[in-house]
Scaffold this motif. Sequence first.
Motif, PDB file in Angstrom:
ATOM      1  N   ILE A   1       1.637   9.261  -6.244  1.00  0.00           N
ATOM      2  CA  ILE A   1       2.466  10.568  -6.239  1.00  0.00           C
ATOM      3  C   ILE A   1       3.454  10.837  -7.645  1.00  0.00           C
ATOM      4  CG2 ILE A   1       4.228  12.301  -5.233  1.00  0.00           C
ATOM      5  CD1 ILE A   1       3.011  11.072  -2.396  1.00  0.00           C
ATOM      6  N   VAL A   2       3.924   9.730  -7.839  1.00  0.00           N
ATOM      7  CA  VAL A   2       4.836   9.941  -9.095  1.00  0.00           C
ATOM      8  C   VAL A   2       3.960  10.236 -10.319  1.00  0.00           C
ATOM      9  CG1 VAL A   2       6.309   8.533 -10.533  1.00  0.00           C
ATOM     10  CG2 VAL A   2       6.741   8.659  -8.013  1.00  0.00           C
ATOM     11  N   SER A   3       2.821   9.378 -10.295  1.00  0.00           N
ATOM     12  CA  SER A   3       2.026   9.682 -11.632  1.00  0.00           C
ATOM     13  C   SER A   3       1.438  10.956 -11.547  1.00  0.00           C
ATOM     14  CB  SER A   3       0.696   8.691 -11.513  1.00  0.00           C
ATOM     15  OG  SER A   3       1.301   7.377 -11.558  1.00  0.00           O
ATOM     16  N   ARG A   4       0.949  11.525 -10.314  1.00  0.00           N
ATOM     17  CA  ARG A   4       0.425  12.884 -10.467  1.00  0.00           C
ATOM     18  C   ARG A   4       1.299  13.928 -10.837  1.00  0.00           C
ATOM     19  NH1 ARG A   4      -2.148  11.453  -5.519  1.00  0.00           N
ATOM     20  NH2 ARG A   4      -0.843  12.658  -4.537  1.00  0.00           N
ATOM     21  N   LEU A   5       2.744  13.918 -10.351  1.00  0.00           N
ATOM     22  CA  LEU A   5       3.841  14.598 -10.758  1.00  0.00           C
ATOM     23  C   LEU A   5       3.947  14.594 -12.276  1.00  0.00           C
ATOM     24  CD1 LEU A   5       6.056  14.119  -7.754  1.00  0.00           C
ATOM     25  CD2 LEU A   5       5.033  16.286  -8.271  1.00  0.00           C
ATOM     26  N   GLY A   6       4.094  13.226 -12.721  1.00  0.00           N
ATOM     27  CA  GLY A   6       4.225  13.307 -14.311  1.00  0.00           C
ATOM     28  C   GLY A   6       3.175  13.879 -15.139  1.00  0.00           C
ATOM     29  N   ASN A   7       1.931  13.793 -14.716  1.00  0.00           N
ATOM     30  CA  ASN A   7       0.834  14.513 -15.257  1.00  0.00           C
ATOM     31  C   ASN A   7       1.206  15.777 -15.229  1.00  0.00           C
ATOM     32  OD1 ASN A   7      -1.760  14.357 -16.742  1.00  0.00           O
ATOM     33  ND2 ASN A   7      -2.673  15.116 -14.655  1.00  0.00           N
ATOM     34  N   GLY A   8       1.239  16.430 -13.946  1.00  0.00           N
ATOM     35  CA  GLY A   8       1.619  17.869 -13.898  1.00  0.00           C
ATOM     36  C   GLY A   8       2.535  18.418 -14.886  1.00  0.00           C
TER      37      GLY A   8
ATOM     38  N   VAL B   1      12.686   2.236   5.957  1.00  0.00           N
ATOM     39  CA  VAL B   1      11.743   3.331   5.753  1.00  0.00           C
ATOM     40  C   VAL B   1      10.552   3.278   6.713  1.00  0.00           C
ATOM     41  CG1 VAL B   1      10.638   4.703   4.044  1.00  0.00           C
ATOM     42  CG2 VAL B   1      12.833   3.529   3.424  1.00  0.00           C
ATOM     43  N   GLU B   2      10.326   4.218   7.533  1.00  0.00           N
ATOM     44  CA  GLU B   2       9.108   4.256   8.293  1.00  0.00           C
ATOM     45  C   GLU B   2       7.828   4.056   7.380  1.00  0.00           C
ATOM     46  OE1 GLU B   2       6.781   7.479  10.888  1.00  0.00           O
ATOM     47  OE2 GLU B   2       8.621   7.823  10.573  1.00  0.00           O
ATOM     48  N   LEU B   3       6.988   2.996   7.738  1.00  0.00           N
ATOM     49  CA  LEU B   3       5.760   2.957   7.016  1.00  0.00           C
ATOM     50  C   LEU B   3       4.823   4.110   6.974  1.00  0.00           C
ATOM     51  CD1 LEU B   3       4.450   0.314   5.969  1.00  0.00           C
ATOM     52  CD2 LEU B   3       3.267  -0.153   7.850  1.00  0.00           C
ATOM     53  N   PHE B   4       4.543   4.141   5.499  1.00  0.00           N
ATOM     54  CA  PHE B   4       3.645   5.279   4.997  1.00  0.00           C
ATOM     55  C   PHE B   4       4.533   6.505   5.234  1.00  0.00           C
ATOM     56  CE2 PHE B   4       0.495   1.978   6.338  1.00  0.00           C
ATOM     57  CZ  PHE B   4      -0.076   1.712   4.822  1.00  0.00           C
ATOM     58  N   SER B   5       5.644   6.651   5.241  1.00  0.00           N
ATOM     59  CA  SER B   5       6.436   7.978   5.157  1.00  0.00           C
ATOM     60  C   SER B   5       6.526   8.367   3.876  1.00  0.00           C
ATOM     61  CB  SER B   5       7.765   7.579   5.714  1.00  0.00           C
ATOM     62  OG  SER B   5       8.528   8.761   5.469  1.00  0.00           O
TER      63      SER B   5
ATOM     64  N   TYR C   1      10.652   5.321  -3.541  1.00  0.00           N
ATOM     65  CA  TYR C   1       9.961   4.119  -3.811  1.00  0.00           C
ATOM     66  C   TYR C   1      11.095   3.051  -3.828  1.00  0.00           C
ATOM     67  CZ  TYR C   1       7.038   1.085  -6.605  1.00  0.00           C
ATOM     68  OH  TYR C   1       6.503   0.056  -7.314  1.00  0.00           O
ATOM     69  N   ASP C   2      12.275   3.548  -4.120  1.00  0.00           N
ATOM     70  CA  ASP C   2      13.345   2.300  -4.393  1.00  0.00           C
ATOM     71  C   ASP C   2      13.751   1.816  -3.000  1.00  0.00           C
ATOM     72  OD1 ASP C   2      15.064   0.967  -6.018  1.00  0.00           O
ATOM     73  OD2 ASP C   2      16.734   1.953  -5.607  1.00  0.00           O
ATOM     74  N   ASP C   3      13.708   2.661  -1.908  1.00  0.00           N
ATOM     75  CA  ASP C   3      14.053   2.448  -0.789  1.00  0.00           C
ATOM     76  C   ASP C   3      12.877   1.583  -0.038  1.00  0.00           C
ATOM     77  OD1 ASP C   3      16.654   3.341  -0.861  1.00  0.00           O
ATOM     78  OD2 ASP C   3      16.480   4.920   0.369  1.00  0.00           O
ATOM     79  N   VAL C   4      11.845   1.802  -0.393  1.00  0.00           N
ATOM     80  CA  VAL C   4      10.669   1.317   0.316  1.00  0.00           C
ATOM     81  C   VAL C   4      10.714  -0.396  -0.331  1.00  0.00           C
ATOM     82  CG1 VAL C   4       8.058   0.842   0.590  1.00  0.00           C
ATOM     83  CG2 VAL C   4       9.428   3.131   0.933  1.00  0.00           C
ATOM     84  N   ARG C   5      10.947  -0.457  -1.397  1.00  0.00           N
ATOM     85  CA  ARG C   5      11.075  -1.821  -1.922  1.00  0.00           C
ATOM     86  C   ARG C   5      11.984  -2.624  -1.551  1.00  0.00           C
ATOM     87  NH1 ARG C   5      14.141  -3.253  -5.903  1.00  0.00           N
ATOM     88  NH2 ARG C   5      15.381  -1.667  -6.724  1.00  0.00           N
ATOM     89  N   LYS C   6      12.895  -2.152  -0.939  1.00  0.00           N
ATOM     90  CA  LYS C   6      14.077  -2.980  -0.722  1.00  0.00           C
ATOM     91  C   LYS C   6      14.016  -3.396   0.842  1.00  0.00           C
ATOM     92  CE  LYS C   6      17.688  -0.407  -3.355  1.00  0.00           C
ATOM     93  NZ  LYS C   6      18.716   0.750  -3.371  1.00  0.00           N
ATOM     94  N   PRO C   7      14.018  -4.707   0.908  1.00  0.00           N
ATOM     95  CA  PRO C   7      14.188  -5.196   2.279  1.00  0.00           C
ATOM     96  C   PRO C   7      15.438  -4.759   3.244  1.00  0.00           C
ATOM     97  CG  PRO C   7      14.496  -7.079   1.095  1.00  0.00           C
ATOM     98  CD  PRO C   7      14.271  -5.843   0.081  1.00  0.00           C
ATOM     99  N   SER C   8      16.318  -4.481   2.733  1.00  0.00           N
ATOM    100  CA  SER C   8      17.567  -4.216   3.352  1.00  0.00           C
ATOM    101  C   SER C   8      17.758  -2.696   4.068  1.00  0.00           C
ATOM    102  CB  SER C   8      18.868  -4.350   2.534  1.00  0.00           C
ATOM    103  OG  SER C   8      18.935  -3.624   1.425  1.00  0.00           O
TER     104      SER C   8
ATOM    105  N   LYS D   1       0.705  -1.403  -0.118  1.00  0.00           N
ATOM    106  CA  LYS D   1       0.103  -0.023  -0.195  1.00  0.00           C
ATOM    107  C   LYS D   1       0.724   1.363  -0.111  1.00  0.00           C
ATOM    108  CE  LYS D   1      -4.385   0.581  -0.023  1.00  0.00           C
ATOM    109  NZ  LYS D   1      -4.907   0.584  -1.210  1.00  0.00           N
ATOM    110  N   HIS D   2       1.910   1.141   0.771  1.00  0.00           N
ATOM    111  CA  HIS D   2       2.792   2.351   0.726  1.00  0.00           C
ATOM    112  C   HIS D   2       3.621   2.375  -0.510  1.00  0.00           C
ATOM    113  CE1 HIS D   2       6.846   4.115   3.132  1.00  0.00           C
ATOM    114  NE2 HIS D   2       5.852   5.250   2.386  1.00  0.00           N
TER     115      HIS D   2
END
Length: 143
Positions: free
Chosen positions: A25-32, A98-102, A88-95, A17-18
């Motif tokens: 957010i990335v999609s909205r920024l790309g659209n902007g 990153v604080e959840l939903f940060s 996003y890259d850091d959230v996906r890495k288990p190592s 979900k995070h």
Amino acid sequence: MSSSGSSIPSISQEEIKHLEFIQAIVSRLGNGSFLIKGWTMTVAGVFFGVAVNSPNWKIAAAGIIPIVGFWLLDSYFLRQERLFRKLYDDVRKPSVTVELFSMNVQSYHADVPWGKVIRSHTMVNFYGTLAMIDIFFIVGGIV
């Protein structure tokens, strides 16, 4: 570990979900950014049209203001997009922890400097071309 015995770490529903929030957010920024480019073409086209019909270097020179302004605004959107991609890259890495939903991208600011974004190929090719066309009209209005 998954039930099949592979060594691929599983990701929790909360982490998924995070990642979805960050991707939104990335999609909205790309659209902007896309909309900014559209407005840039519209405004620059108006200035170029006027400059062609009445060769006045002052009108052409005024056309550089919105080009530079939109260039900086679009660079802001691109920088924010790159910052969120790093998160996003850091959230996906288990190592990496990153604080959840940060959504805090402050720690990535040094990795994505303003100057590098403003001078990126995407920005220079689009806005630099428009600026060169405008400079052509300025010089044509003076001569």
